[in-house]
Design a protein around this motif. Structure first.
Motif, PDB file in Angstrom:
ATOM      1  N   VAL A  84      34.049  18.425  20.635  1.00  0.00           N
ATOM      2  CA  VAL A  84      33.907  19.833  20.371  1.00  0.00           C
ATOM      3  C   VAL A  84      33.022  19.797  19.159  1.00  0.00           C
ATOM      4  N   ILE A  85      32.181  20.706  18.835  1.00  0.00           N
ATOM      5  CA  ILE A  85      31.194  20.950  17.650  1.00  0.00           C
ATOM      6  C   ILE A  85      32.171  20.887  16.269  1.00  0.00           C
ATOM      7  N   VAL A  86      31.763  19.851  15.589  1.00  0.00           N
ATOM      8  CA  VAL A  86      32.253  19.663  14.198  1.00  0.00           C
ATOM      9  C   VAL A  86      31.140  19.380  13.356  1.00  0.00           C
ATOM     10  N   VAL A  87      31.194  20.399  12.220  1.00  0.00           N
ATOM     11  CA  VAL A  87      30.120  20.443  11.065  1.00  0.00           C
ATOM     12  C   VAL A  87      30.661  19.180  10.064  1.00  0.00           C
ATOM     13  N   PRO A  88      29.727  18.286   9.902  1.00  0.00           N
ATOM     14  CA  PRO A  88      30.411  17.251   8.944  1.00  0.00           C
ATOM     15  C   PRO A  88      30.589  17.729   7.431  1.00  0.00           C
TER      16      PRO A  88
ATOM     17  N   PRO B  53      32.767  22.565   4.665  1.00  0.00           N
ATOM     18  CA  PRO B  53      31.485  21.969   4.622  1.00  0.00           C
ATOM     19  C   PRO B  53      30.557  22.915   3.972  1.00  0.00           C
ATOM     20  N   THR B  54      29.618  22.081   3.012  1.00  0.00           N
ATOM     21  CA  THR B  54      28.459  22.870   2.635  1.00  0.00           C
ATOM     22  C   THR B  54      27.628  23.202   3.529  1.00  0.00           C
ATOM     23  N   GLY B  55      27.255  22.200   4.464  1.00  0.00           N
ATOM     24  CA  GLY B  55      26.403  22.386   5.342  1.00  0.00           C
ATOM     25  C   GLY B  55      24.656  22.368   5.003  1.00  0.00           C
ATOM     26  N   ASN B  56      24.790  21.363   3.917  1.00  0.00           N
ATOM     27  CA  ASN B  56      23.506  20.790   3.476  1.00  0.00           C
ATOM     28  C   ASN B  56      23.204  19.496   3.632  1.00  0.00           C
ATOM     29  N   PHE B  57      22.101  19.011   3.901  1.00  0.00           N
ATOM     30  CA  PHE B  57      21.683  17.763   4.114  1.00  0.00           C
ATOM     31  C   PHE B  57      20.075  17.340   4.236  1.00  0.00           C
ATOM     32  N   LEU B  58      20.043  16.090   3.812  1.00  0.00           N
ATOM     33  CA  LEU B  58      18.434  15.564   3.597  1.00  0.00           C
ATOM     34  C   LEU B  58      18.284  14.782   5.051  1.00  0.00           C
ATOM     35  N   CYS B  59      17.294  14.786   5.351  1.00  0.00           N
ATOM     36  CA  CYS B  59      16.837  13.849   6.648  1.00  0.00           C
ATOM     37  C   CYS B  59      15.409  13.433   6.556  1.00  0.00           C
ATOM     38  N   GLY B  60      15.004  12.431   7.211  1.00  0.00           N
ATOM     39  CA  GLY B  60      13.619  11.984   7.430  1.00  0.00           C
ATOM     40  C   GLY B  60      13.672  10.815   8.178  1.00  0.00           C
ATOM     41  N   VAL B  61      12.375  10.229   8.295  1.00  0.00           N
ATOM     42  CA  VAL B  61      12.092   9.244   9.324  1.00  0.00           C
ATOM     43  C   VAL B  61      10.776   8.545   8.919  1.00  0.00           C
TER      44      VAL B  61
ATOM     45  N   GLU C 169       1.089  -1.297   0.019  1.00  0.00           N
ATOM     46  CA  GLU C 169       0.035  -0.023   0.077  1.00  0.00           C
ATOM     47  C   GLU C 169       0.937   1.376   0.013  1.00  0.00           C
ATOM     48  N   PRO C 170       0.235   2.366  -0.629  1.00  0.00           N
ATOM     49  CA  PRO C 170       1.241   3.591  -0.540  1.00  0.00           C
ATOM     50  C   PRO C 170       1.243   4.422   0.801  1.00  0.00           C
ATOM     51  N   ARG C 171       2.270   4.623   1.241  1.00  0.00           N
ATOM     52  CA  ARG C 171       2.419   5.478   2.735  1.00  0.00           C
ATOM     53  C   ARG C 171       3.243   6.745   2.308  1.00  0.00           C
ATOM     54  N   LYS C 172       2.780   7.575   2.969  1.00  0.00           N
ATOM     55  CA  LYS C 172       3.411   9.055   2.932  1.00  0.00           C
ATOM     56  C   LYS C 172       4.875   8.990   3.733  1.00  0.00           C
ATOM     57  N   ARG C 173       5.890   9.664   2.924  1.00  0.00           N
ATOM     58  CA  ARG C 173       7.209   9.731   3.819  1.00  0.00           C
ATOM     59  C   ARG C 173       7.611  11.283   3.521  1.00  0.00           C
ATOM     60  N   SER C 174       8.091  11.837   4.435  1.00  0.00           N
ATOM     61  CA  SER C 174       8.499  13.235   4.302  1.00  0.00           C
ATOM     62  C   SER C 174       9.890  13.406   4.293  1.00  0.00           C
ATOM     63  N   VAL C 175      10.320  14.228   3.469  1.00  0.00           N
ATOM     64  CA  VAL C 175      11.878  14.407   3.411  1.00  0.00           C
ATOM     65  C   VAL C 175      12.112  15.890   3.712  1.00  0.00           C
ATOM     66  N   PHE C 176      13.280  16.227   4.546  1.00  0.00           N
ATOM     67  CA  PHE C 176      13.314  17.693   4.717  1.00  0.00           C
ATOM     68  C   PHE C 176      14.853  18.072   4.385  1.00  0.00           C
ATOM     69  N   PHE C 177      14.857  19.185   3.757  1.00  0.00           N
ATOM     70  CA  PHE C 177      16.388  19.832   3.335  1.00  0.00           C
ATOM     71  C   PHE C 177      16.773  20.554   4.317  1.00  0.00           C
ATOM     72  N   ILE C 178      17.791  20.584   4.926  1.00  0.00           N
ATOM     73  CA  ILE C 178      18.060  21.400   6.068  1.00  0.00           C
ATOM     74  C   ILE C 178      19.521  21.882   5.928  1.00  0.00           C
ATOM     75  N   HIS C 179      19.709  23.174   6.288  1.00  0.00           N
ATOM     76  CA  HIS C 179      21.135  23.790   6.403  1.00  0.00           C
ATOM     77  C   HIS C 179      21.927  23.863   7.683  1.00  0.00           C
ATOM     78  N   CYS C 180      22.904  23.318   7.912  1.00  0.00           N
ATOM     79  CA  CYS C 180      23.673  23.557   9.259  1.00  0.00           C
ATOM     80  C   CYS C 180      24.480  24.777   9.121  1.00  0.00           C
ATOM     81  N   ASN C 181      24.490  25.663  10.125  1.00  0.00           N
ATOM     82  CA  ASN C 181      25.361  26.596  10.181  1.00  0.00           C
ATOM     83  C   ASN C 181      26.895  26.138  10.310  1.00  0.00           C
TER      84      ASN C 181
ATOM     85  N   GLU D  85      22.290  23.773  15.398  1.00  0.00           N
ATOM     86  CA  GLU D  85      22.026  25.192  14.624  1.00  0.00           C
ATOM     87  C   GLU D  85      21.565  24.766  13.096  1.00  0.00           C
ATOM     88  N   VAL D  86      20.392  24.325  12.826  1.00  0.00           N
ATOM     89  CA  VAL D  86      19.986  24.043  11.435  1.00  0.00           C
ATOM     90  C   VAL D  86      18.657  24.735  11.077  1.00  0.00           C
ATOM     91  N   LYS D  87      18.417  24.860   9.781  1.00  0.00           N
ATOM     92  CA  LYS D  87      17.274  25.582   9.594  1.00  0.00           C
ATOM     93  C   LYS D  87      16.737  24.734   8.431  1.00  0.00           C
TER      94      LYS D  87
END
Length: 480
Positions: free
Chosen positions: A373-377, A417-425, A335-347, A466-468
């Motif tokens: 320490v804080i490390v941006v991938p 780092p570009t700071g750009n990522f995709l994520c979801g669940v 059956e078809p189920r909804k999946r959401s994807v988020f494009f985020i930017h990390c400082n 620190e992501v948007k």
């Protein structure tokens, strides 16, 4: 790989593709194979069937094989713009980290195909158009936080190493040093921390990382290349969708079998309609007499199967198979189920700081090691968090040579780092359900972002404090 809201160039390509489909009229056609669904599965099926009938010359424009026989193949796709395609709205991932050997082997085939796509999808030897599927071999990273999860990763790893590519794709396209099999490495917390200094490993027992052959690619570029190649081999594309079928039904055949010796249930023809107006009302119908039908409708495959099953019998009477309300002995459990994807930017301008300097309100989400320490991938593999199943990965084209995170040094000449990522669940089981109204795909589920995704991201990668969210979208996933 990225929706049109992020990559505007894709919009013009999608609109241009519409001209490659012919609207059907009132007629009757005969084809050897009718494929319902023009996404990656339908296109790949058509490609391999056509290739088989072309012999060994993959760049031949001859529609006959070496025996002089021909194979007519038609793909029926309702939306040639692929605006709602599961593939174009996905994260475009490929992995070999499965627990079933057959899945590993199929993915190894896909890996080799993607590596050779620039050659395999050439229309002819002098074809100057470059098919670049942007295969980013930056891996998958599965993490286990319990002894049970650790043992499962170890068992899966044994299966993955036992599978080999077996000479798929001609057996000559693997240009890496990992042989024909899966290149998966188990890593303890200290190894993970050295490889990925941005990763919180305080609660991790083991990680499983695909060092090559895994990652992501551009589904739109792959579909465009496959379609172009298929057209060159004589595959016909039709804009439409099935509305009925004629089946061969022998009353004398065994009722317990859907494929009895008398041709019980076999599809003889399929009626295909075209949307003529904005309301989606069926227009003209063409009947396709077929030898074979391939259901490649993805998340909609169960509905397509019901349409094919609820048609008429060979003598024109309505099918009244008594074993299922929709005349299916074995309905497809998808059956078809909804999946959401988020494009985020990390400082990426965050100052390196000790986790102990953070406010107490967020300290529970930060690593337990006070000297971290804080490390941006710089580049993150598609990482799957334990327990929650939240995933994230880098977004954008990054050369493999510039992607290493080991011994992090901002002054080593590598790009920042570009700071750009995709994520979801995947949604929790209690709210995960089939989608009947496609308008629900007009928006992403931000409750998942607020309640599940962001807390998991922040815990696993402190820099994600620190992501948007820059963009979001939703697509369909085929689920059992």
């Amino acid at each position: 790989m990225t929706p049109t809201s992020i990559r505007p160039v894709a919009t013009s390509l999608l609109l241009k593709s519409k001209r490659g489909f012919a609207s059907v009229g009132k007629s009757e056609n005969t084809v050897d194979t009718l494929i319902i669904g023009g996404g990656p599965m339908g296109l790949s099926t058509a490609y391999h069937l056509a290739l088989r009938h072309h012999g060994d010359n993959v760049n031949s424009n001859d529609k006959n094989n070496s025996n002089g026989s021909s194979c007519s193949i038609t793909i029926v796709e309702r939306d040639p713009t692929y605006a709602r395609s599961s593939a174009t709205l996905s994260a475009g991932g490929i992995r070999q980290q499965f627990s079933l050997k057959e899945n590993v082997q199929m993915s190894l085939y896909g890996r080799d195909f993607l590596r050779q796509a620039h050659h395999l999808l050439k229309v002819h030897d002098d074809d100057n158009e470059i098919i670049d599927v942007q295969f980013q071999e930056h891996g998958y990273l599965f993490l286990a936080s319990s002894q049970k999860g650790k043992e499962q990763l170890i068992r899966n790893h044994e299966v993955q190493l036992s599978a080999t590519a077996g000479g798929y794709c001609g057996g000559n396209g693997n240009d890496s040093n990992d042989g024909n099999g899966a290149n998966i490495r188990l890593m303890d917390p200290s190894q993970l921390k050295r490889k990925f200094p941005w990763l919180n490993t305080s609660d991790i027992a083991l990680g499983s990382y695909g060092e090559s052959g895994e990652g992501w690619f551009d589904p739109w570029a792959l579909m465009r290349g496959l379609k172009r190649k298929c057209q060159s081999m004589g595959v016909t594309f039709v804009k439409g969708y099935p509305v009925g079928a004629v089946r061969c039904y022998d009353e004398s055949s065994s009722s317990s079998s859907s494929s009895g010796s008398g041709g019980n249930g076999r599809v003889l023809s399929v009626d295909v309609a075209v949307d003529e107006n904005e309301k989606g009302q069926a227009g003209e119908v063409t009947r396709y007499n077929v030898d074979h039908v391939v259901n490649a409708a993805g998340a909609h495959c169960s509905r397509v199967m019901e349409t094919l099953a609820s048609g008429t019998t060979e003598n024109g009477t309505k099918n009244r198979h008594r074993h299922h309300s929709r005349h299916l002995i074995h309905p497809i459990p998808v059956e078809p189920r909804k999946r959401s994807v988020f494009f985020i930017h990390c400082n990426t301008d965050q100052h390196h700081q000790s986790s102990s300097s953070s406010s107490s309100s967020s300290s529970s989400l930060l690593p337990n090691d006070n000297d971290d320490v804080i490390v941006v991938p710089r580049i993150a593999p598609l990482t799957v968090c334990p327990i929650t199943g939240v995933y994230f990965r880098s977004e954008g084209s990054i050369p493999t040579a510039a992607a290493s995170e080991e011994e992090e040094d901002d002054d080593d000449g590598r790009p920042p780092p570009t700071g750009n990522f995709l994520c979801g669940v995947s949604p929790p089981r209690e709210i995960d359900r089939a989608i009947d109204d496609v308008s629900e795909l007009d928006y992403a589920d931000y409750e998942l972002w607020d309640d599940v995704i962001w807390p998991a991201l922040y815990h696993r990668v402190p820099a994600f404090g620190e992501v948007k969210v820059k963009s979001s979208w939703a697509g369909l996933y085929e689920c059992k």
